[in-house]
Design an enzyme around this catalytic site. Structure first.
Site, mmCIF file in Angstrom:
data_model
loop_
_atom_site.group_PDB
_atom_site.id
_atom_site.type_symbol
_atom_site.label_atom_id
_atom_site.label_comp_id
_atom_site.label_asym_id
_atom_site.label_seq_id
_atom_site.Cartn_x
_atom_site.Cartn_y
_atom_site.Cartn_z
ATOM 1 C CG HIS A 1 -0.191 -0.040 2.531
ATOM 2 N ND1 HIS A 1 0.293 1.083 3.157
ATOM 3 C CD2 HIS A 1 0.160 -1.084 3.322
ATOM 4 C CE1 HIS A 1 0.891 0.748 4.278
ATOM 5 N NE2 HIS A 1 0.833 -0.567 4.414
ATOM 6 C CB CYS B 1 -1.907 6.533 -4.976
ATOM 7 S SG CYS B 1 -1.069 8.074 -5.381
ATOM 8 C CG ASP C 1 7.606 9.463 -8.448
ATOM 9 O OD1 ASP C 1 8.535 9.965 -7.781
ATOM 10 O OD2 ASP C 1 6.660 8.837 -7.941
#
Length: 344
Positions: free
Chosen positions: A77, A80, A190
């Protein structure tokens, strides 16, 4: 401009009365159109919803329901959403679940991620999308299931990744970034170890496109998008109001290569300390005592403070380190199996 969010343009002129499974038609060329204002986000969401609930597996596009996804286990997780391993008719997939929100910025990130992964169906260096579901509460993207990301791998094996393996990793990531730039005028923004995936067959792929940006005349403008610790100095400098180009991702690639080669992020201290060092200190370098001259040179080229001095993707692909490792028969699959077994 209307956007088609089916895989690579699959499913144009959608007919809801079609049979359950059908061959996917040829992809239609198109380019993303996006923005973070509420009206535009709602329009893009409406377009995306037209192709919600379809999965393309083994060349066949079929209607599917969320309840047919059988949960296997949690994968991870992040900010987002969550990622779970699921099974659909014996096909194992990773399902990324992101909450649907009225926040236009958050929804624009979700739609960008969805858009880019669907556009990139024909790139072997970008994680493959099978389809997605949009409900009143969330967006679920069904992707191929990879074994791990590189930041988790470093934590697990507790040692650097060998140079010959990094050679193969570099080729895949540079080709993925080059594909996004040349075919879709998209910049990732990113690039970091957590967004580079590896599967049990030794295949390396790029993922996570939520903050990717569409290039305008080959340049991007949003200064905030991305992880600050992997941003180039030009993006962290508060006095620099200029736009930037893909060579900011080249800096991120260089930092990533140093981290993989040494086993740790090259700067230390608090996040503020590390950002200050990126802005003010000499960029990190690899030691020629431990790495080949070509590898040291590639990293040095990527980590130039002046972005105009960094290579573009064509130049990177022509670099001796890359061309040398393209010719080598390196068994990434065997190495990965060995290190995972050793660290079990």
């Amino acid at each position: 401009m209307d956007r088609d969010f089916a895989l690579g343009g699959f499913g144009m002129n959608l007919n809801m009365n079609q049979p359950a499974a059908q061959p996917a038609p040829a992809p239609q060329p198109h380019h993303p159109s996006r923005g973070s204002n509420t009206h535009n986000v709602q329009n893009l969401l409406a377009q995306a919803e037209k192709n919600s609930g379809f999965l393309t597996l083994q060349g066949l596009r079929r209607k599917a329901e969320i309840k047919e996804l059988e949960f296997v286990e949690d994968i991870g997780h992040g900010s987002c959403g969550t990622v779970s391993k699921c099974s659909y008719q014996s096909v194992t997939m990773a399902v990324k679940t992101m909450p649907r929100t009225s926040n236009s910025y958050e929804m624009s990130r979700i739609l960008m991620d969805l858009d880019v992964i669907c556009l990139s169906f024909d790139c072997p260096y970008i994680v493959r999308c099978f389809g997605y579901f949009i409900t009143a509460y969330d967006v679920r993207v069904c992707m191929e299931c990879m074994a791990t990301c590189l930041d988790r791998l470093l934590i697990r094996i507790q040692k650097p990744i060998p140079e010959n393996i990094i050679g193969k990793l570099s080729i895949s990531i540079i080709k993925a970034l080059h594909y996004l730039k040349t075919k879709h005028q998209i910049m990732h923004r990113d690039v970091k170890p957590s967004n580079i995936l590896l599967d049990w067959s030794g295949v390396i792929k790029l993922c996570d496109f939520g903050i990717a940006g569409r290039l305008i005349e080959s340049r991007a403008h949003s200064k905030q998008a991305g992880c600050p610790l992997y941003m180039g100095p030009e993006r962290l400098d508060p006095n620099n109001m200029n736009s930037y180009d893909i060579r900011s991702d080249v800096w991120s690639l260089g930092l990533t290569l140093v981290e993989l080669a040494t086993g740790h992020y090259p700067y230390a201290g608090t996040e503020f300390d590390m950002m200050s060092k990126i802005l003010n200190d000499e960029p990190p370098r690899l030691s020629p005592d431990h790495f080949s001259p070509d590898f040291c040179d590639l990293v040095e080229n990527c980590l130039q403070r002046d972005p105009t001095m960094r290579p573009n993707y064509d130049q990177l692909l022509a670099h001796p380190f890359i061309t040398h490792h393209e010719q080598l028969d390196t068994d990434v699959e065997e190495w990965f199996a060995d290190v995972m077994g050793d660290s079990a």
